[in-house]
Design an enzyme around this catalytic site. Structure first.
Site, PDB file in Angstrom:
ATOM      1  N   GLU A 174     -44.290  -3.842 -20.738  1.00 22.83           N
ATOM      2  CA  GLU A 174     -43.182  -2.901 -20.572  1.00 22.83           C
ATOM      3  C   GLU A 174     -43.356  -1.688 -21.474  1.00 22.83           C
ATOM      4  OE1 GLU A 174     -41.713  -2.828 -23.654  1.00 22.83           O
ATOM      5  OE2 GLU A 174     -42.883  -4.600 -24.153  1.00 22.83           O
ATOM      6  N   GLU A 317     -46.112  -3.422 -24.207  1.00 26.68           N
ATOM      7  CA  GLU A 317     -47.106  -3.013 -23.210  1.00 26.68           C
ATOM      8  C   GLU A 317     -47.874  -4.197 -22.607  1.00 26.68           C
ATOM      9  OE1 GLU A 317     -49.881  -0.188 -24.824  1.00 26.68           O
ATOM     10  OE2 GLU A 317     -48.312   1.130 -25.608  1.00 26.68           O
TER      11      GLU A 317
END
Length: 354
Positions: A174, A317
């Site tokens: 994310e 991430e």
């Protein structure tokens, strides 16, 4: 109303393959248990893949990006434009997850589910913008029911692409300024804990900033008064588009029988939501690492999770999961490649001795 596809059952794990893998581990040229979690990982993957000799050659990494209206309450050290700039950085290959995906020979896709600014058409970026970020949940629900359903479906679609490509493992990541605030709020409601128990520095807040962040979350929770036993409503009121997409992805992976390697704090919150929405989903999850975000420990405990690594990471991430991917591959290689005592003509008498 819960979308119909969220009500489909979780795929059953192959107990026979798991048992056969456990028996093989007992025959390999090593003292039983001497490879620790690498042994249990191989056994777990055998059951998940329905294969006594599990392999992870094809891995799919999906990074979902979105902005959060709660950022307007001063809960992040960075402005919202950073989310869009990082989407461009992903596309150029300059982000941490871009480097790690290339190093691991994993397929990386970025899914824009709701940046506040339009990054333009970019290679490797799937455009599924639901809105220009969520609403400010200190004032109103973060998402409408329709937006929440769209975000969940974006995750489902990503898993379907991974399945169609023949992937054997799914990693979700994310990117979204203020998404640790959203994740902490979700965790607080689901675990019924005050914000001070779960809130951390996120992108780098000082102590004063963390206290302000906690106060914003507590006030919002009091304002909405959503019950923990309504996970879809909890997600709608406090979640982000990218967190909802991760939850949808994790649920669909469990339905399809695609193992998930869960990243840090935010992804673990999404995993908890997935488990609350579709109980049994978590048996398809492997937890990569313990984040430095303070709230991660409580989320992991709620999931009964045992993470593989503790490196002090808190980037997001999907980076922690990408690092841990090597451990899964090593576990498979050892399980499949080591000789048995019989094959090596080694006596296993006293094999349990150090």
């Amino acid at each position: 109303m819960t979308p119909y596809w969220l009500q489909q059952p979780v795929k059953a794990i192959d107990a026979d393959a798991q048992q056969a893998a456990q028996q093989r581990q007992g025959q390999l040229t090593k003292p039983p248990g001497s490879l620790g979690q690498l042994e249990s990982l191989a056994i777990q993957l055998a059951g998940l893949q329905a294969n006594v000799s599990p392999v992870i050659e094809q891995c799919w990494i999906a990074v979902f990006a979105a902005d959060h209206g709660i950022a307007h309450q001063g809960v992040s050290a960075f402005p919202q434009i950073v989310t869009t700039e990082m989407v461009r950085n992903f596309a150029r290959g300059g982000a941490a997850i871009s480097v790690l995906a290339a190093e691991q020979h994993a397929r990386l896709e970025v899914v824009n589910v709701g940046t506040a600014h339009d990054p333009g058409e970019l290679p490797g970026v799937v455009e599924q913008r639901i809105g220009e970020g969520t609403a400010d949940f200190s004032q109103q629900p973060a998402m409408t029911p329709e937006q929440a359903e769209q975000a969940l479906a974006a995750g489902r679609d990503s898993v379907q692409r991974a399945q169609d490509a023949g992937s054997q493992l799914y990693i979700g990541g994310e990117m979204g300024i203020a998404n640790t605030t959203s994740a902490a709020a979700l965790g607080c409601v689901l675990l019924q804990q005050p914000a001070r128990q779960l809130v951390g520095p996120g992108t780098g807040l000082d102590d004063s900033g963390v206290r302000h962040k906690a106060a914003v979350i507590d006030a919002a929770i009091a304002r909405h008064a959503v019950s923990a036993d309504q996970p879809l409503e909890v997600l709608r009121h406090f979640g982000g588009f990218e967190i909802a997409a991760l939850s949808g992805a994790f649920i669909h992976a469990a339905q399809c029988g695609l193992p998930v390697l869960v990243d840090g704090f935010i992804c673990s919150v999404a995993a908890l939501i997935a488990e609350r929405l579709l109980p049994g989903s978590k048996q398809w999850f492997i937890y990569s690492h313990r984040s430095a975000e303070p709230g991660h420990r409580a989320i992991l405990e709620a999931l009964e999770a045992k993470p593989l690594l503790d490196l002090g990471m808190r980037l997001g991430e999907g980076s922690g999961a990408a690092v841990a991917l090597s451990l899964l591959r090593h576990a498979c290689a050892l399980h499949n490649g080591m000789a048995t005592f019989e094959e090596a003509a080694v006596s296993n008498k006293g094999a349990g001795d150090e």
